[in-house]
Write a protein that holds these residues in place. Structure first.
Motif, PDB file in Angstrom:
ATOM      1  N   ALA A 240       0.836  -1.207   0.000  1.00 37.36           N
ATOM      2  CA  ALA A 240       0.000   0.000   0.000  1.00 37.36           C
ATOM      3  C   ALA A 240       0.868   1.254   0.000  1.00 37.36           C
ATOM      4  N   LEU A 241       1.973   1.233   0.774  1.00 37.07           N
ATOM      5  CA  LEU A 241       2.883   2.384   0.790  1.00 37.07           C
ATOM      6  C   LEU A 241       3.522   2.586  -0.577  1.00 37.07           C
ATOM      7  N   GLU A 242       3.919   1.504  -1.217  1.00 35.69           N
ATOM      8  CA  GLU A 242       4.506   1.609  -2.565  1.00 35.69           C
ATOM      9  C   GLU A 242       3.487   2.172  -3.552  1.00 35.69           C
ATOM     10  N   ASP A 243       2.230   1.743  -3.414  1.00 41.30           N
ATOM     11  CA  ASP A 243       1.187   2.259  -4.312  1.00 41.30           C
ATOM     12  C   ASP A 243       0.970   3.756  -4.084  1.00 41.30           C
ATOM     13  N   GLU A 244       0.983   4.173  -2.804  1.00 37.22           N
ATOM     14  CA  GLU A 244       0.775   5.585  -2.497  1.00 37.22           C
ATOM     15  C   GLU A 244       1.924   6.443  -3.036  1.00 37.22           C
ATOM     16  N   LEU A 245       3.157   5.941  -2.889  1.00 30.92           N
ATOM     17  CA  LEU A 245       4.327   6.704  -3.343  1.00 30.92           C
ATOM     18  C   LEU A 245       4.613   6.503  -4.827  1.00 30.92           C
ATOM     19  N   LYS A 246       3.973   5.457  -5.398  1.00 29.85           N
ATOM     20  CA  LYS A 246       4.166   5.120  -6.819  1.00 29.85           C
ATOM     21  C   LYS A 246       5.633   4.796  -7.122  1.00 29.85           C
ATOM     22  N   VAL A 247       6.250   4.039  -6.191  1.00 26.82           N
ATOM     23  CA  VAL A 247       7.627   3.583  -6.375  1.00 26.82           C
ATOM     24  C   VAL A 247       7.736   2.160  -5.828  1.00 26.82           C
ATOM     25  N   LEU A 248       8.793   1.469  -6.240  1.00 23.34           N
ATOM     26  CA  LEU A 248       9.112   0.154  -5.697  1.00 23.34           C
ATOM     27  C   LEU A 248      10.173   0.342  -4.618  1.00 23.34           C
ATOM     28  N   LEU A 249       9.890  -0.137  -3.408  1.00 19.90           N
ATOM     29  CA  LEU A 249      10.804   0.076  -2.290  1.00 19.90           C
ATOM     30  C   LEU A 249      11.716  -1.124  -2.031  1.00 19.90           C
ATOM     31  N   PHE A 250      11.237  -2.317  -2.369  1.00 21.58           N
ATOM     32  CA  PHE A 250      12.018  -3.527  -2.134  1.00 21.58           C
ATOM     33  C   PHE A 250      12.028  -4.399  -3.381  1.00 21.58           C
ATOM     34  N   VAL A 251      13.109  -5.126  -3.541  1.00 24.84           N
ATOM     35  CA  VAL A 251      13.185  -6.203  -4.520  1.00 24.84           C
ATOM     36  C   VAL A 251      13.265  -7.499  -3.726  1.00 24.84           C
ATOM     37  N   ARG A 252      12.266  -8.371  -3.886  1.00 24.49           N
ATOM     38  CA  ARG A 252      12.214  -9.610  -3.126  1.00 24.49           C
ATOM     39  C   ARG A 252      12.460 -10.800  -4.040  1.00 24.49           C
ATOM     40  N   THR A 253      13.391 -11.649  -3.653  1.00 28.58           N
ATOM     41  CA  THR A 253      13.652 -12.898  -4.354  1.00 28.58           C
ATOM     42  C   THR A 253      13.489 -14.037  -3.352  1.00 28.58           C
ATOM     43  N   LYS A 254      13.678 -15.269  -3.797  1.00 27.56           N
ATOM     44  CA  LYS A 254      13.588 -16.415  -2.893  1.00 27.56           C
ATOM     45  C   LYS A 254      14.722 -16.402  -1.879  1.00 27.56           C
ATOM     46  N   ARG A 255      15.813 -15.732  -2.214  1.00 30.30           N
ATOM     47  CA  ARG A 255      16.998 -15.747  -1.354  1.00 30.30           C
ATOM     48  C   ARG A 255      17.115 -14.531  -0.447  1.00 30.30           C
ATOM     49  N   ALA A 256      16.603 -13.377  -0.904  1.00 32.84           N
ATOM     50  CA  ALA A 256      16.873 -12.157  -0.132  1.00 32.84           C
ATOM     51  C   ALA A 256      15.823 -11.088  -0.402  1.00 32.84           C
ATOM     52  N   THR A 257      15.801 -10.096   0.496  1.00 35.87           N
ATOM     53  CA  THR A 257      15.016  -8.874   0.324  1.00 35.87           C
ATOM     54  C   THR A 257      15.991  -7.716   0.297  1.00 35.87           C
ATOM     55  N   GLU A 258      15.944  -6.912  -0.756  1.00 37.09           N
ATOM     56  CA  GLU A 258      16.889  -5.808  -0.914  1.00 37.09           C
ATOM     57  C   GLU A 258      16.154  -4.498  -1.152  1.00 37.09           C
ATOM     58  N   LEU A 259      16.774  -3.407  -0.716  1.00 35.07           N
ATOM     59  CA  LEU A 259      16.219  -2.078  -0.937  1.00 35.07           C
ATOM     60  C   LEU A 259      16.511  -1.595  -2.353  1.00 35.07           C
ATOM     61  N   THR A 260      15.528  -0.939  -2.940  1.00 37.79           N
ATOM     62  CA  THR A 260      15.785  -0.225  -4.190  1.00 37.79           C
ATOM     63  C   THR A 260      16.414   1.129  -3.857  1.00 37.79           C
ATOM     64  N   GLU A 261      16.757   1.887  -4.877  1.00 41.51           N
ATOM     65  CA  GLU A 261      17.299   3.228  -4.637  1.00 41.51           C
ATOM     66  C   GLU A 261      16.264   4.097  -3.929  1.00 41.51           C
ATOM     67  N   ALA A 262      15.004   3.969  -4.344  1.00 41.48           N
ATOM     68  CA  ALA A 262      13.935   4.721  -3.674  1.00 41.48           C
ATOM     69  C   ALA A 262      13.797   4.268  -2.224  1.00 41.48           C
ATOM     70  N   GLY A 263      13.951   2.972  -1.985  1.00 38.38           N
ATOM     71  CA  GLY A 263      13.874   2.457  -0.626  1.00 38.38           C
ATOM     72  C   GLY A 263      14.981   2.990   0.255  1.00 38.38           C
ATOM     73  N   ARG A 264      16.188   3.056  -0.284  1.00 41.44           N
ATOM     74  CA  ARG A 264      17.311   3.596   0.500  1.00 41.44           C
ATOM     75  C   ARG A 264      17.076   5.060   0.852  1.00 41.44           C
ATOM     76  N   GLN A 265      16.488   5.810  -0.083  1.00 42.22           N
ATOM     77  CA  GLN A 265      16.206   7.215   0.200  1.00 42.22           C
ATOM     78  C   GLN A 265      15.129   7.352   1.271  1.00 42.22           C
ATOM     79  N   LEU A 266      14.100   6.505   1.201  1.00 43.10           N
ATOM     80  CA  LEU A 266      13.028   6.586   2.212  1.00 43.10           C
ATOM     81  C   LEU A 266      13.562   6.178   3.585  1.00 43.10           C
ATOM     82  N   LEU A 267      14.474   5.217   3.637  1.00 42.75           N
ATOM     83  CA  LEU A 267      15.062   4.838   4.918  1.00 42.75           C
ATOM     84  C   LEU A 267      15.857   5.999   5.502  1.00 42.75           C
ATOM     85  N   GLU A 268      16.608   6.692   4.662  1.00 49.09           N
ATOM     86  CA  GLU A 268      17.389   7.836   5.133  1.00 49.09           C
ATOM     87  C   GLU A 268      16.490   8.946   5.657  1.00 49.09           C
TER      88      GLU A 268
END
Length: 289
Positions: A40-68
């Motif tokens: 829902a947060l990604e839909d509101e911001l219209k960005v992808l915050l995480f990339v999820r695979t079977k092995r890991a969850t990683e931040l996108t560039e937008a995600g790193r900025q939102l964390l900061e």
């Protein structure tokens, strides 16, 4: 668009853990609920915050900025809430938080003699809120049991005490005069393993990657109910075990486990003279356990 601080808090937890399951446990919510809130947060911001695979969850560039940006945003909101709570408290009060099993009478009497005009209030805490009462402004100081998250706090040692294991009376080890931690390797621990690192390092269930369920406990009574029912064991400070005696649970000393450390804590940003004076009193006492 208004930013939902609750969703930002959920996002920060996932971003710090990089694991939805661990973040959900940390937030005390179900993992599917957390996943929906992040989408829902990604839909509101219209960005992808995480990339999820079977092995890991990683931040996108937008995600790193939102964390900061998100961390100081949450900190500012929390600071504002604390100031509001403190402003609403009656003038001339001083609130002391304390954990079960700890007797604060001597410290309170000495402090009352020094500040007879103050109304002293006592607030019983638990493992889950012994620090939160400082962060949200409910208490001026809190007598805590380590380990705690010490970020943003001033922490001063008071005393240490031995720990015991709580067992149901019909347990195979209940009649022993004392135990070693290795005797408990096959048991299920009804608390965070990090709180008992000696057990964590030799526990069979953790070595075999089959940790049992640990319910969320709101007080010692709930924990002892589970012990009495045979759902697992719990390691407690001696004073807590002595305070909560009951006929269907026994406390057995553990010979080779570290003591529990009891400290006085308060928010690092607080400079009140009353806090300094209470700390002097508490540190100078000989605490009985």
């Amino acid at each position: 668009m208004d930013v939902d601080l609750r969703k930002v808090r959920y996002f920060v937890a996932v971003a710090e853990e990089l694991h939805f399951g661990r973040a959900a446990e940390r937030l005390h919510i179900a993992q599917p609920v957390l996943s929906r809130q992040i989408r829902a947060l990604e839909d509101e911001l219209k960005v992808l915050l995480f990339v999820r695979t079977k092995r890991a969850t990683e931040l996108t560039e937008a995600g790193r900025q939102l964390l900061e940006d998100g961390r100081p945003l949450l900190a500012a909101a929390e600071a504002a809430r604390v100031r509001v709570v403190q402003a609403a408290r009656p003038a001339g009060t001083f609130t002391i938080g304390f954990m079960p099993g700890i007797t604060v009478t001597t410290a309170v009497r000495a402090f009352t003699k020094q500040y007879p005009e103050l109304t002293i209030e006592l607030l019983r805490t638990s493992w889950h809120d012994q620090v939160e009462v400082l962060r949200d402004g409910r208490a001026d100081v809190s007598i805590v049991r380590l380990p705690i998250d010490q970020q943003g706090l001033t922490v001063r040692p008071l005393f240490e005490e031995s720990r015991v294991v709580m067992l149901p009376t019909d347990h195979r080890l209940a009649g022993k005069p004392s135990l070693r931690i290795s005797d408990l390797a096959d048991e299920h621990l009804l608390q965070d393993p990090d709180a008992v690192p000696e057990w964590r390092d030799i526990a069979v269930e953790l070595r075999e990657r089959r940790p049992g369920r640990v319910p969320v406990f709101h007080n010692v009574e709930e924990k002892l109910e589970h012990v009495a029912a045979g759902n697992g064991i719990s390691v407690l400070p001696l004073s807590t075990a002595s305070f909560y005696t009951r006929p269907d649970v026994v406390a057995v000393p553990i010979e080779d486990i570290g003591p529990n450390h009891v400290c006085l804590a308060w928010s690092a940003g607080r400079r009140a003279r009353t806090i300094h004076d209470f700390a002097e009193i508490a540190i100078g006492l000989t605490w009985s356990t």
